[in-house]
Design a protein around this motif. Sequence first.
Motif, mmCIF file in Angstrom:
data_model
loop_
_atom_site.group_PDB
_atom_site.id
_atom_site.type_symbol
_atom_site.label_atom_id
_atom_site.label_comp_id
_atom_site.label_asym_id
_atom_site.label_seq_id
_atom_site.Cartn_x
_atom_site.Cartn_y
_atom_site.Cartn_z
ATOM 1 N N VAL A 133 3.320 -6.420 -4.066
ATOM 2 C CA VAL A 133 3.553 -5.477 -5.161
ATOM 3 C C VAL A 133 2.827 -4.180 -4.830
ATOM 4 C CG1 VAL A 133 1.628 -6.364 -6.567
ATOM 5 C CG2 VAL A 133 3.505 -5.165 -7.681
ATOM 6 N N ASP B 74 12.419 -1.338 8.730
ATOM 7 C CA ASP B 74 13.796 -1.025 8.298
ATOM 8 C C ASP B 74 14.763 -1.005 9.478
ATOM 9 O OD1 ASP B 74 13.017 -0.963 5.681
ATOM 10 O OD2 ASP B 74 12.814 1.210 5.568
ATOM 11 N N ARG C 176 -3.674 -6.324 -13.628
ATOM 12 C CA ARG C 176 -2.467 -6.893 -14.235
ATOM 13 C C ARG C 176 -1.740 -7.825 -13.264
ATOM 14 N NH1 ARG C 176 -0.502 -1.427 -16.945
ATOM 15 N NH2 ARG C 176 1.440 -2.490 -17.447
ATOM 16 N N ALA D 261 0.804 -1.228 0.000
ATOM 17 C CA ALA D 261 0.000 0.000 0.000
ATOM 18 C C ALA D 261 0.835 1.274 0.000
ATOM 19 C CB ALA D 261 -0.965 -0.016 1.181
ATOM 20 N N PRO E 211 2.118 2.915 -2.467
ATOM 21 C CA PRO E 211 1.703 3.888 -3.487
ATOM 22 C C PRO E 211 0.451 4.684 -3.107
ATOM 23 C CG PRO E 211 2.203 1.767 -4.517
ATOM 24 C CD PRO E 211 2.170 1.551 -3.032
ATOM 25 N N ASP F 217 3.955 -7.850 -21.016
ATOM 26 C CA ASP F 217 4.161 -6.742 -20.095
ATOM 27 C C ASP F 217 5.229 -7.156 -19.074
ATOM 28 O OD1 ASP F 217 3.322 -4.206 -18.780
ATOM 29 O OD2 ASP F 217 2.840 -5.589 -17.167
ATOM 30 N N PRO G 169 8.626 -6.747 -6.125
ATOM 31 C CA PRO G 169 8.963 -7.649 -7.238
ATOM 32 C C PRO G 169 9.365 -6.888 -8.501
ATOM 33 C CG PRO G 169 6.582 -7.494 -6.939
ATOM 34 C CD PRO G 169 7.201 -6.820 -5.754
ATOM 35 N N LEU G 170 9.015 -5.588 -8.567
ATOM 36 C CA LEU G 170 9.389 -4.788 -9.743
ATOM 37 C C LEU G 170 10.633 -3.959 -9.428
ATOM 38 C CD1 LEU G 170 5.759 -3.637 -10.692
ATOM 39 C CD2 LEU G 170 6.912 -5.810 -11.177
ATOM 40 N N HIS G 171 11.336 -4.350 -8.359
ATOM 41 C CA HIS G 171 12.542 -3.649 -7.899
ATOM 42 C C HIS G 171 12.213 -2.166 -7.671
ATOM 43 C CE1 HIS G 171 16.522 -5.075 -6.997
ATOM 44 N NE2 HIS G 171 17.117 -4.053 -7.577
ATOM 45 N N MET G 172 11.118 -1.932 -6.986
ATOM 46 C CA MET G 172 10.587 -0.582 -6.704
ATOM 47 C C MET G 172 10.451 0.229 -7.993
ATOM 48 S SD MET G 172 12.130 0.512 -2.966
ATOM 49 C CE MET G 172 13.769 0.919 -3.483
ATOM 50 N N THR H 79 9.460 -1.715 -14.944
ATOM 51 C CA THR H 79 8.175 -1.243 -15.491
ATOM 52 C C THR H 79 8.471 -0.318 -16.661
ATOM 53 O OG1 THR H 79 8.127 0.774 -14.135
ATOM 54 C CG2 THR H 79 7.094 -1.181 -13.191
ATOM 55 N N TYR I 285 4.862 5.603 4.850
ATOM 56 C CA TYR I 285 4.453 5.794 3.457
ATOM 57 C C TYR I 285 3.555 7.018 3.311
ATOM 58 C CZ TYR I 285 6.099 0.959 3.172
ATOM 59 O OH TYR I 285 6.846 -0.181 3.255
ATOM 60 N N THR J 16 11.301 -5.843 9.287
ATOM 61 C CA THR J 16 11.500 -5.642 7.853
ATOM 62 C C THR J 16 12.818 -4.911 7.636
ATOM 63 O OG1 THR J 16 10.653 -3.403 7.409
ATOM 64 C CG2 THR J 16 9.006 -5.131 7.746
ATOM 65 N N GLY J 17 13.362 -5.065 6.428
ATOM 66 C CA GLY J 17 14.580 -4.330 6.099
ATOM 67 C C GLY J 17 15.178 -4.787 4.790
ATOM 68 N N ARG K 289 7.387 2.634 -17.077
ATOM 69 C CA ARG K 289 7.668 3.996 -16.611
ATOM 70 C C ARG K 289 9.090 4.133 -16.060
ATOM 71 N NH1 ARG K 289 3.182 5.616 -13.051
ATOM 72 N NH2 ARG K 289 4.319 4.549 -11.427
ATOM 73 N N LEU L 53 10.240 -9.509 6.530
ATOM 74 C CA LEU L 53 9.970 -8.979 5.193
ATOM 75 C C LEU L 53 11.254 -8.343 4.677
ATOM 76 C CD1 LEU L 53 7.012 -6.579 4.254
ATOM 77 C CD2 LEU L 53 9.350 -6.066 3.577
HETATM 78 P P1 NAD Z 1 7.267 -2.549 -6.487
HETATM 79 O O1 NAD Z 1 8.464 -3.274 -6.981
HETATM 80 O O2 NAD Z 1 6.068 -3.342 -6.146
HETATM 81 O O3 NAD Z 1 6.945 -1.399 -7.552
HETATM 82 C C1 NAD Z 1 5.848 -0.543 -7.340
HETATM 83 C C2 NAD Z 1 5.699 0.399 -8.535
HETATM 84 O O4 NAD Z 1 5.308 -0.363 -9.670
HETATM 85 C C3 NAD Z 1 4.606 1.438 -8.338
HETATM 86 O O5 NAD Z 1 4.949 2.602 -9.048
HETATM 87 C C4 NAD Z 1 3.391 0.780 -8.970
HETATM 88 O O6 NAD Z 1 2.434 1.723 -9.394
HETATM 89 C C5 NAD Z 1 4.037 0.099 -10.147
HETATM 90 N N1 NAD Z 1 3.265 -1.051 -10.640
HETATM 91 C C6 NAD Z 1 2.579 -1.981 -9.941
HETATM 92 N N2 NAD Z 1 2.000 -2.870 -10.768
HETATM 93 C C7 NAD Z 1 2.350 -2.506 -12.027
HETATM 94 C C8 NAD Z 1 2.063 -3.013 -13.308
HETATM 95 N N3 NAD Z 1 1.316 -4.105 -13.474
HETATM 96 N N4 NAD Z 1 2.589 -2.379 -14.382
HETATM 97 C C9 NAD Z 1 3.370 -1.278 -14.245
HETATM 98 N N5 NAD Z 1 3.669 -0.747 -13.046
HETATM 99 C C10 NAD Z 1 3.168 -1.341 -11.955
HETATM 100 O O7 NAD Z 1 7.778 -1.709 -5.213
HETATM 101 P P2 NAD Z 1 7.141 -1.257 -3.834
HETATM 102 O O8 NAD Z 1 5.815 -0.628 -3.986
HETATM 103 O O9 NAD Z 1 8.219 -0.499 -3.150
HETATM 104 O O10 NAD Z 1 6.992 -2.617 -3.011
HETATM 105 C C11 NAD Z 1 5.771 -3.249 -2.810
HETATM 106 C C12 NAD Z 1 5.303 -3.169 -1.371
HETATM 107 O O11 NAD Z 1 6.188 -3.887 -0.514
HETATM 108 C C13 NAD Z 1 5.256 -1.747 -0.770
HETATM 109 O O12 NAD Z 1 4.095 -1.057 -1.177
HETATM 110 C C14 NAD Z 1 5.314 -2.069 0.706
HETATM 111 O O13 NAD Z 1 4.034 -2.481 1.141
HETATM 112 C C15 NAD Z 1 6.270 -3.252 0.739
HETATM 113 N N6 NAD Z 1 7.677 -2.813 0.995
HETATM 114 C C16 NAD Z 1 8.133 -2.830 2.273
HETATM 115 C C17 NAD Z 1 9.422 -2.391 2.553
HETATM 116 C C18 NAD Z 1 9.899 -2.381 3.979
HETATM 117 O O14 NAD Z 1 9.173 -2.780 4.861
HETATM 118 N N7 NAD Z 1 11.104 -1.972 4.252
HETATM 119 C C19 NAD Z 1 10.256 -1.920 1.538
HETATM 120 C C20 NAD Z 1 9.776 -1.949 0.232
HETATM 121 C C21 NAD Z 1 8.489 -2.400 -0.025
#
Ligand code: NAD
Length: 310
Positions: free
Chosen positions: A262, A120, A272, A20, A22, A242, A204-207, A211, A56, A152-153, A213, A172
């Motif tokens: 994700v 973290d 998707r 969540a 985003p 995709d 999974p999309l390496h933040m 993608t 967030y 998490t971290g 974008r 996590l």
């Molecule tokens: P992510 O790799 O999931 O990438 C997210 C980005 O990809 C956003 O811009 C989203 O809009 C976009 N996206 C999602 N689905 C898509 C699609 N089908 N096509 C194109 N773009 C798409 O990275 P994230 O959001 O950082 O990680 C997922 C979640 O994991 C976070 O929201 C959070 O809940 C958790 N997280 C936790 C920690 C922590 O605890 N330290 C760190 C990172 C992430």
Amino acid sequence: MEYRQLGGTELKISVLGFGASPLGDVFRKTEPAERNAAVHFAVDQGINFFDVSPYYGLTLAEARLGEALAGRREKVVLATKCGRYGGSEFDFSAKTITAGFEESLKRLRTDYVDLLQAHDVEFGHVQQVVEETLPAMRRLQEQGKARYIGITGYSLKNLVEIAGKVKVDSILSYCRYNLLITDMDRSLAPFAKKHGIGLINASPLHMGIITERGAPEWHPAPQAVRDAGQQIVALCTERGLDAAEVALRFCLDYAGAASTLVGLSSRGHVERGLKALELKVEPELLREIAEVVAPVKDVTWASGLEENYG
Ligand code: NAD
């Protein structure tokens, strides 16, 4: 939807989890109607695992998730975090953990969460996290306000060190298992399995790197890793696929983690994500991706206190 047990807990969570962050506009500005539609559609489709943090969007994501989940709270496994409250604002003291969590509960419009995670932990000191933070979180669990607790971290070394000193229910980590990197599987996953700790794989999309974008400006990965991400996108596009779906599929296939989180904030991305559950990826494409990724495979970046980095 497939559900997996989170380690030794009683939580059964969807393999596809709703990240969540985003919702707090950390990647782009979002609108209320699209955020609510994303959450409602996800719940209707059987996504039951939701992860958020007061960090967030500086409390925005929690408040917006709470609003969107009104009337649906009992259908989901809700996870939030404590200890991180800003880009460089950390406080792992028992006092702040306890008081901050009460605020989270209010924003989330609930009187308990299913999972409370220290956020973290490599930015804190191991001794404080072990002797003060996690015991304070256990007290919240005893009071019925958090069903389970975790950490998490980014630093795998740090996560293993802390979980080796004090019992946690879940761990996590993010950007450590996806098409660009798989080192979570070598160190953290065997440790978690041996100790019955639930493992959650995030980003999974390496933040956002894998993608169309591309990565947001603040992304900490070196340019070569971002470039490899765009090469993956190009390889998938050539095949009419995709890249985000392919990247997600790769993580969903990983049995070492109970769920892959994700980042979602629109109904289209939820759709998707669900499509990725059905996707079949040719081994030949995965081989080609492995070739372009090889020069930067498992490249990491510094995070948190240097003494804890690894
Ligand atoms: P992510 O790799 O999931 O990438 C997210 C980005 O990809 C956003 O811009 C989203 O809009 C976009 N996206 C999602 N689905 C898509 C699609 N089908 N096509 C194109 N773009 C798409 O990275 P994230 O959001 O950082 O990680 C997922 C979640 O994991 C976070 O929201 C959070 O809940 C958790 N997280 C936790 C920690 C922590 O605890 N330290 C760190 C990172 C992430």
